[in-house]
Motif scaffolding. Structure first.
Motif, PDB file in Angstrom:
ATOM      1  N   ALA A  60       0.827  -1.202   0.000  1.00 42.98           N
ATOM      2  CA  ALA A  60       0.000   0.000   0.000  1.00 42.98           C
ATOM      3  C   ALA A  60       0.866   1.258   0.000  1.00 42.98           C
ATOM      4  O   ALA A  60       0.599   2.213  -0.743  1.00 42.98           O
ATOM      5  N   LEU A  61       1.910   1.279   0.822  1.00 47.49           N
ATOM      6  CA  LEU A  61       2.781   2.442   0.895  1.00 47.49           C
ATOM      7  C   LEU A  61       3.543   2.648  -0.410  1.00 47.49           C
ATOM      8  O   LEU A  61       3.757   3.789  -0.844  1.00 47.49           O
ATOM      9  N   SER A  62       3.948   1.566  -1.035  1.00 50.54           N
ATOM     10  CA  SER A  62       4.656   1.671  -2.320  1.00 50.54           C
ATOM     11  C   SER A  62       3.731   2.243  -3.390  1.00 50.54           C
ATOM     12  O   SER A  62       4.151   3.069  -4.215  1.00 50.54           O
ATOM     13  N   GLU A  63       2.486   1.805  -3.366  1.00 47.45           N
ATOM     14  CA  GLU A  63       1.519   2.310  -4.332  1.00 47.45           C
ATOM     15  C   GLU A  63       1.279   3.807  -4.120  1.00 47.45           C
ATOM     16  O   GLU A  63       1.195   4.585  -5.072  1.00 47.45           O
ATOM     17  N   PHE A  64       1.195   4.216  -2.856  1.00 50.45           N
ATOM     18  CA  PHE A  64       0.950   5.625  -2.584  1.00 50.45           C
ATOM     19  C   PHE A  64       2.156   6.475  -2.964  1.00 50.45           C
ATOM     20  O   PHE A  64       1.990   7.623  -3.407  1.00 50.45           O
ATOM     21  N   ALA A  65       3.361   5.964  -2.801  1.00 52.65           N
ATOM     22  CA  ALA A  65       4.564   6.713  -3.183  1.00 52.65           C
ATOM     23  C   ALA A  65       4.505   7.091  -4.663  1.00 52.65           C
ATOM     24  O   ALA A  65       4.844   8.214  -5.056  1.00 52.65           O
ATOM     25  N   ILE A  66       4.056   6.152  -5.474  1.00 50.73           N
ATOM     26  CA  ILE A  66       3.924   6.411  -6.915  1.00 50.73           C
ATOM     27  C   ILE A  66       2.808   7.427  -7.166  1.00 50.73           C
ATOM     28  O   ILE A  66       2.954   8.364  -7.951  1.00 50.73           O
ATOM     29  N   LYS A  67       1.690   7.222  -6.484  1.00 53.08           N
ATOM     30  CA  LYS A  67       0.531   8.097  -6.667  1.00 53.08           C
ATOM     31  C   LYS A  67       0.835   9.529  -6.229  1.00 53.08           C
ATOM     32  O   LYS A  67       0.392  10.485  -6.883  1.00 53.08           O
ATOM     33  N   SER A  68       1.586   9.698  -5.148  1.00 55.95           N
ATOM     34  CA  SER A  68       1.873  11.043  -4.642  1.00 55.95           C
ATOM     35  C   SER A  68       2.657  11.861  -5.662  1.00 55.95           C
ATOM     36  O   SER A  68       2.436  13.067  -5.815  1.00 55.95           O
ATOM     37  N   LYS A  69       3.574  11.202  -6.364  1.00 57.89           N
ATOM     38  CA  LYS A  69       4.336  11.915  -7.388  1.00 57.89           C
ATOM     39  C   LYS A  69       3.446  12.308  -8.554  1.00 57.89           C
ATOM     40  O   LYS A  69       3.575  13.392  -9.127  1.00 57.89           O
ATOM     41  N   GLU A  70       2.495  11.436  -8.895  1.00 58.61           N
ATOM     42  CA  GLU A  70       1.557  11.748  -9.979  1.00 58.61           C
ATOM     43  C   GLU A  70       0.695  12.958  -9.617  1.00 58.61           C
ATOM     44  O   GLU A  70       0.374  13.783 -10.476  1.00 58.61           O
TER      45      GLU A  70
ATOM     46  N   VAL B 156       8.501  16.748  -6.329  1.00 63.44           N
ATOM     47  CA  VAL B 156       8.717  15.778  -5.255  1.00 63.44           C
ATOM     48  C   VAL B 156      10.209  15.558  -5.070  1.00 63.44           C
ATOM     49  O   VAL B 156      10.923  15.238  -6.029  1.00 63.44           O
ATOM     50  N   ILE B 157      10.691  15.739  -3.856  1.00 61.51           N
ATOM     51  CA  ILE B 157      12.100  15.468  -3.546  1.00 61.51           C
ATOM     52  C   ILE B 157      12.266  13.984  -3.233  1.00 61.51           C
ATOM     53  O   ILE B 157      13.161  13.330  -3.767  1.00 61.51           O
ATOM     54  N   TYR B 158      11.428  13.471  -2.368  1.00 65.35           N
ATOM     55  CA  TYR B 158      11.382  12.023  -2.156  1.00 65.35           C
ATOM     56  C   TYR B 158      10.007  11.624  -1.643  1.00 65.35           C
ATOM     57  O   TYR B 158       9.321  12.401  -0.982  1.00 65.35           O
ATOM     58  N   ALA B 159       9.605  10.427  -2.011  1.00 67.62           N
ATOM     59  CA  ALA B 159       8.326   9.883  -1.573  1.00 67.62           C
ATOM     60  C   ALA B 159       8.548   8.418  -1.235  1.00 67.62           C
ATOM     61  O   ALA B 159       8.717   7.579  -2.125  1.00 67.62           O
ATOM     62  N   GLY B 160       8.571   8.129   0.057  1.00 67.69           N
ATOM     63  CA  GLY B 160       8.825   6.765   0.499  1.00 67.69           C
ATOM     64  C   GLY B 160       7.597   6.083   1.051  1.00 67.69           C
ATOM     65  O   GLY B 160       7.699   5.215   1.901  1.00 67.69           O
TER      66      GLY B 160
ATOM     67  N   SER C  95      -6.016  10.420  -1.372  1.00 70.98           N
ATOM     68  CA  SER C  95      -5.399   9.264  -2.021  1.00 70.98           C
ATOM     69  C   SER C  95      -4.819   8.301  -0.999  1.00 70.98           C
ATOM     70  O   SER C  95      -4.958   7.081  -1.124  1.00 70.98           O
ATOM     71  N   PHE C  96      -4.157   8.856   0.023  1.00 71.12           N
ATOM     72  CA  PHE C  96      -3.579   8.022   1.076  1.00 71.12           C
ATOM     73  C   PHE C  96      -4.671   7.211   1.777  1.00 71.12           C
ATOM     74  O   PHE C  96      -4.540   6.006   1.982  1.00 71.12           O
TER      75      PHE C  96
END
Length: 306
Positions: free
Chosen positions: A55-65, A77-81, A104-105
């Motif tokens: 779930a966290l990996s999916e959100f990391a991708i979504k947050s950048k989008e 985005v500087i980093y999204a973990g 989204s989260f």
């Protein structure tokens, strides 16, 4: 880059805001989640870990989008973990991005997103009414301020937000640092009385930006509230004064102010009173006024920029 920006501004008669936002957030009580405190008894801890990680990996991708859309890049985005995020946000889009990230989260953590290949959702493995949340810190700062210091303050705001109200955390803090040295800092839960707090703040800012209202009601409240410090008995009188001052600040004769606008101000005010159990009236008032000052500052920056 600066030369290119200055040329673009000159060629198109544009003015850029000298302020930007740094947004940081961090998952709430991640240690307890990974320890299995919130999983159903029959669920294996390893399976629970895997689902949280997915779930966290999916959100990391979504947050950048969300921040870096193809058509309209609203930040960087500087980093999204997953549960740990840092990014630069254009203040034109600050409240929208904050809420989009939060929505989204919540969706991904509860429903495990829209991936049809996942047999189970994270929400299927957790105890009833237990949802993973995050707390955020936002610093709106002048471009000449030291970036390392701004990032440090944003991360400190995350920690302050987690401790600003109750053990549930699930809050955010916003700090405006003007180049003059003046600071406004405010904290709120993400949701107040079934309303998104970011929508409330955005609505105040938009009405000021669109010149439906002048900021006189905010200036007057900042000066008048000093007379009320230490007297909770005047709570209802203060509400009446808020409404009177807002009505006096209407500058667009065609603007029909709705009762909901007043109610939103009351919600911010009541929350500020409740956040420290009525123990420190001055702190409560400052939290409320800072929320108005933050909205006002953003509106003025948007009015002065293109």
């Amino acid at each position: 880059y600066r030369d290119k920006l200055e040329k673009i501004a000159k060629d198109n008669n544009l003015k850029f805001s000298k302020y930007y936002a740094v947004l940081a957030f961090d998952g709430d009580s991640i240690g307890k989640w990974l320890s299995g405190n919130y999983k159903k008894d029959e669920v294996k801890l390893l399976d629970f870990h895997k689902k949280i990680s997915e779930a966290l990996s999916e959100f990391a991708i979504k947050s950048k989008e969300i921040v870096e859309t193809e058509k309209n890049q609203r930040g960087k985005v500087i980093y999204a973990g997953g549960d740990d995020f840092l990014g630069f946000i254009n203040i034109n889009h600050l409240f929208d991005i904050m809420q989009e990230l939060r929505d989204s989260f919540d969706k991904i953590m509860k429903e495990k997103g829209e991936n049809p290949n996942n047999e189970f959702k994270l929400g299927d493995l957790t105890k009833d009414n237990e949802n993973l949340s995050f707390s955020a810190g936002v610093v709106i700062a002048h471009y000449k301020m030291p970036l390392s210091e701004i990032i440090k303050i944003a991360k400190n705001l995350v920690a302050e937000a987690k401790n600003s109200y109750d053990k549930d955390k699930n809050s955010f803090g916003i700090c405006v640092m003007k180049n003059s040295g003046e600071i406004s800092k405010t904290f709120f839960k993400w949701n107040l009385e079934n309303k998104n707090t970011t929508d409330i703040l955005s609505n105040i800012s938009k009405n000021l930006t669109r010149c439906n209202l002048s900021n006189n009601f905010i200036k007057t409240l900042n000066s008048q509230f000093n007379c009320f410090l230490g007297d909770y008995e005047l709570k209802e009188l203060i509400k009446s004064e808020i409404k009177r001052l807002v009505k006096k600040s209407i500058i667009n004769k065609n603007f029909n102010i709705k009762e909901d606008f007043y109610n939103n101000l009351y919600i911010l005010y009541e929350y500020s009173l409740n956040m420290n159990n009525y123990q420190d009236f001055e702190k409560a008032i400052n939290n409320f006024l800072s929320a108005l000052n933050v909205s006002d500052f953003i509106s003025r920056e948007l009015n002065n920029a293109d």
